[in-house]
Design an enzyme around this catalytic site. Structure first.
Site, PDB file in Angstrom:
ATOM      1  N   ASP A  78       0.864  -1.174   0.000  1.00 16.77           N
ATOM      2  CA  ASP A  78       0.000   0.000   0.000  1.00 16.77           C
ATOM      3  C   ASP A  78       0.904   1.229   0.000  1.00 16.77           C
ATOM      4  O   ASP A  78       1.897   1.270   0.723  1.00 16.77           O
ATOM      5  CB  ASP A  78      -0.870   0.042   1.263  1.00 16.77           C
ATOM      6  CG  ASP A  78      -2.020  -0.950   1.225  1.00 16.77           C
ATOM      7  OD1 ASP A  78      -2.131  -1.716   0.248  1.00 16.77           O
ATOM      8  OD2 ASP A  78      -2.818  -0.951   2.190  1.00 16.77           O
ATOM      9  N   HIS A 135       5.069  -7.368   0.150  1.00 11.70           N
ATOM     10  CA  HIS A 135       4.741  -8.673  -0.418  1.00 11.70           C
ATOM     11  C   HIS A 135       5.343  -8.804  -1.815  1.00 11.70           C
ATOM     12  O   HIS A 135       5.723  -7.822  -2.444  1.00 11.70           O
ATOM     13  CB  HIS A 135       3.229  -8.854  -0.469  1.00 11.70           C
ATOM     14  CG  HIS A 135       2.576  -8.889   0.890  1.00 11.70           C
ATOM     15  ND1 HIS A 135       1.957 -10.010   1.393  1.00 11.70           N
ATOM     16  CD2 HIS A 135       2.458  -7.934   1.853  1.00 11.70           C
ATOM     17  CE1 HIS A 135       1.477  -9.747   2.604  1.00 11.70           C
ATOM     18  NE2 HIS A 135       1.775  -8.488   2.897  1.00 11.70           N
ATOM     19  N   SER A 241       8.717   3.893   4.860  1.00 14.63           N
ATOM     20  CA  SER A 241       9.780   4.229   3.925  1.00 14.63           C
ATOM     21  C   SER A 241       9.330   4.013   2.492  1.00 14.63           C
ATOM     22  O   SER A 241       8.196   4.314   2.141  1.00 14.63           O
ATOM     23  CB  SER A 241      11.032   3.415   4.237  1.00 14.63           C
ATOM     24  OG  SER A 241      12.129   3.936   3.541  1.00 14.63           O
TER      25      SER A 241
END
Length: 281
Positions: A78, A135, A241
């Protein structure tokens, strides 16, 4: 400011089981950043014993379904796209007027960078409110992991527009995968107040911060081989980050609607696989 010192100090608090103080900090953070806890597996501040547990919280089942199409690459996190496009003459776009070196980003070795020359890249910024597990955008076998020491500048859009070579200067963990279609690099870039970068196979890579580049090689098969499927968790940031993904040439083509400032959601498609090459040697 002593960015490493401040980041590590914050990291100690984030890892501490500080009872009511931890709960109060989590409640403040949820409110300050308007975090949607309905998406989380555990929804209340009291459910987390440390701030790190909250920050790397799991999502509820089914909240981010992984696109099942084998011809599609899915977003790994995200966040929001900072820049993406072609790697031209060994350079990636950081912001208008700023480029940075592919070779430097990947740890300074030309052999590591070579499979990605004239390929594509996508740089995705994770804001404090975002889900902070990373992921796999496609299935792959880990070939190499590299720890690269560096600064801890902030990586927000304003800094990216003003600090040259930002992503090639900050501390980072580089992971190189072989896939059925070519090489994939996933670069986890540290920043101010990033207390830790982890991978699922090796645990915490930093801290402690070092002064030298370290490399770990992994076998393609057998004992010690790391195979990760599309959508499987590969790493975490403890405080937010940036992730930079790079792809071999003629391997993927980004969906036309995705570009700078596009909001990304884990599991949704953002590129189409073009090639059927064998994994790079």
């Amino acid at each position: 400011m002593p960015k490493h010192g401040i980041s590590r100090l914050v990291g100690k608090f984030a890892a501490a089981e500080a009872g009511w103080l931890t709960t109060k900090a989590i409640r403040w953070f949820i409110k300050a950043y308007n975090i949607n806890m309905n998406e989380a597996k555990f929804k209340n501040a009291e459910d987390f014993s440390t701030f790190n547990e909250f920050f790397t919280r799991e999502l509820a089942e089914g909240v981010r379904p992984i696109n099942p199409d084998k011809n599609e690459v899915c977003y790994p996190v995200d966040g929001a796209i900072s820049q993406q496009g072609d790697i031209v003459d060994g350079q990636l776009i950081q912001a208008k007027g700023f480029n940075y070196s592919l070779q430097s980003l990947l740890g300074g070795d030309n052999k590591t960078a070579e499979p990605f020359e004239n390929g594509k890249f996508s740089c995705i910024y994770l804001a404090p409110k975002d889900y902070h597990r990373i992921h796999m955008p496609m299935s792959g076998t880990l070939r190499e992991m590299i720890y690269v020491p560096g600064d801890l500048f902030s990586v927000n859009p304003l800094t990216a527009q003003n600090v040259p070579d930002l992503f090639a200067r900050n501390e980072r963990v580089v992971t190189i995968f072989d896939t059925e279609h070519g090489s994939l690099a996933m670069v986890l870039v540290g920043a101010t107040i990033v207390a830790s970068i982890e991978t699922t196979w090796a645990g915490t890579i930093t801290p402690p911060a070092g002064k030298d580049v370290f490399r770990w090689q992994y076998p393609k098969s057998g004992t010690g081989a790391i195979h990760l499927q599309k959508g499987e968790e590969m790493g975490r940031f403890k405080l937010g980050s940036t992730v930079v993904a790079t792809f071999s040439p003629n391997m993927v083509d980004f969906v036309p609607e995705a570009g700078p400032e596009t909001i990304t959601r884990l599991g949704e498609p953002f590129a189409t696989i073009l090639s059927k090459e064998s994994p790079s040697e």
